[in-house]
Design an enzyme around this catalytic site. Structure first.
Site, PDB file in Angstrom:
ATOM      1  N   ASP A  52       0.912  -1.089   0.154  1.00 41.47           N
ATOM      2  CA  ASP A  52       0.065  -0.014   0.009  1.00 41.47           C
ATOM      3  C   ASP A  52       0.848   1.170  -0.066  1.00 41.47           C
ATOM      4  O   ASP A  52       2.036   1.205   0.407  1.00 41.47           O
ATOM      5  CB  ASP A  52      -0.999   0.069   1.394  1.00 41.47           C
ATOM      6  CG  ASP A  52      -1.538  -1.071   1.560  1.00 41.47           C
ATOM      7  OD1 ASP A  52      -2.353  -1.595   0.050  1.00 41.47           O
ATOM      8  OD2 ASP A  52      -2.415  -1.564   2.337  1.00 41.47           O
ATOM      9  N   ARG A  53       0.300   2.410  -0.496  1.00 41.08           N
ATOM     10  CA  ARG A  53       1.130   3.626  -0.623  1.00 41.08           C
ATOM     11  C   ARG A  53       1.752   3.902   0.676  1.00 41.08           C
ATOM     12  O   ARG A  53       2.914   4.395   0.734  1.00 41.08           O
ATOM     13  CB  ARG A  53       0.073   4.616  -1.179  1.00 41.08           C
ATOM     14  CG  ARG A  53       0.796   6.088  -1.519  1.00 41.08           C
ATOM     15  CD  ARG A  53      -0.167   6.947  -1.970  1.00 41.08           C
ATOM     16  NE  ARG A  53       0.499   8.203  -2.296  1.00 41.08           N
ATOM     17  CZ  ARG A  53      -0.277   9.392  -2.650  1.00 41.08           C
ATOM     18  NH1 ARG A  53      -1.214   9.283  -3.061  1.00 41.08           N
ATOM     19  NH2 ARG A  53       0.685  10.564  -2.777  1.00 41.08           N
TER      20      ARG A  53
END
Length: 317
Positions: free
Chosen positions: A146-147
């Site tokens: 995930d970012r």
């Protein structure tokens, strides 16, 4: 692979070499047609304008060595070459590389940087690495983070390594370990969370995952690393399955939301952590063990950033 002619405004004929055998035509075109929007690629596939061996195919068609792919003329508003990324970002990612050989790059991805462009982002780690390694024509993400999650991220430089690692990921060959700072006192006896997960896409395009019997089987193993009274616990999380947002949703399901998680977290807990300087998601992929094609094993650990270490230094045990 041969590519003639090279002009984007002309018909392109792409011959599939053996290393791309078994890849879906849509993924193949996304890799070969750099800078072409995904929407355009799927549009020409949907309309039957892409031909393989002079015949129409579906987007899920799997290529075979020797296939001849005809791509119709493409009219693009974009420039042929992607815009150069900021030197500071490129230097930061170059410094984040913890392992590299002829077939693989592993980097300690900083929190806040997406792994790829899209959804309003013009770039991600993979686009940056393609500028840093222009001679590595087959760079592809092996998996995703995930970012806002930091830590070890694998990027294959060769199709053979990508296939090998995907096979290992489908089995139990790859051991990935995460650290997470969670709310409350995680009891030592709570060693696993087994709860099926279902992924939904909201109207806004945002992905949300929920625990439901209709979801896919998901299992995460947890281990207490350090306690900060009854306020917070540092845990190790090992995802046995690889579902979207698995650790974040399983931690919340266990009653211990991860600090800084804006989607599945506890806002009061996250606010208290932010007031200590912890302005990030406290989920970090710190450990990786992966078998290599030559029979060896890659065993890596990645340190946390200063925001993480300084914030934990302010907590009372």
């Amino acid at each position: 692979m041969t590519n003639t002619p090279s002009q984007a405004s002309s018909v392109q004929m792409l011959e599939v070499s053996p290393e791309f055998a078994g890849q879906r035509i849509d993924n193949f075109l996304r890799n070969q047609l750099k800078g072409v929007p995904k929407t355009l690629i799927y549009r020409i596939l949907r309309k039957g304008e892409v031909r393989v061996n002079k015949g129409r195919i579906k987007p899920e068609y799997k290529l075979q060595a020797g296939d001849l792919v005809r791509v119709p003329p493409l009219r693009l508003a974009e420039r042929d070459e992607p815009a150069p990324l900021a030197p500071g970002l490129l230097e930061r990612l170059e410094a984040a590389i913890v392992y590299e050989d002829k077939a693989l790059i592993v980097l300690n991805k900083p929190a806040g940087i997406a792994v790829h462009g899209g959804s309003g982002l013009s770039y991600g780690v993979i686009e940056a690495l393609r500028q840093l390694r222009p001679d590595a024509k087959e760079l592809e993400l092996v998996h995703r983070l995930d970012r806002d999650t930091s830590g070890l991220l694998m990027v294959a430089k060769k199709r053979s390594m990508l296939r090998h690692l995907h096979q290992e990921l489908r089995g139990d060959g790859v051991d990935k370990r995460y650290m997470a700072l969670v709310r409350g006192r995680w009891e030592a006896g709570r060693k696993q969370v087994s709860a099926p997960l279902l992924k939904n896409t909201l109207r806004s395009g945002e992905r949300m995952v929920e625990v439901t019997d209709e979801g896919k089987e998901a299992l995460t193993l947890f281990r207490v690393l350090r306690r900060f009274g009854d306020f917070a616990t540092l845990v190790e999380a090992r995802p046995v399955t690889g579902r979207t947002h698995q650790i974040r949703v399983h931690a919340r399901h266990a009653g211990h939301a991860i600090a800084g998680d804006s989607k599945y977290g506890d806002e009061d807990f996250s606010r208290e952590i932010r007031e200590l300087g912890g302005k990030r998601l406290f989920l970090h992929a710190y450990g990786l063990k992966v078998p290599l094609p030559d029979g060896g094993e890659l065993n890596l650990e990645a340190p946390v950033d200063e925001v993480w270490s300084q914030t934990l230094g302010k907590l009372v045990e």
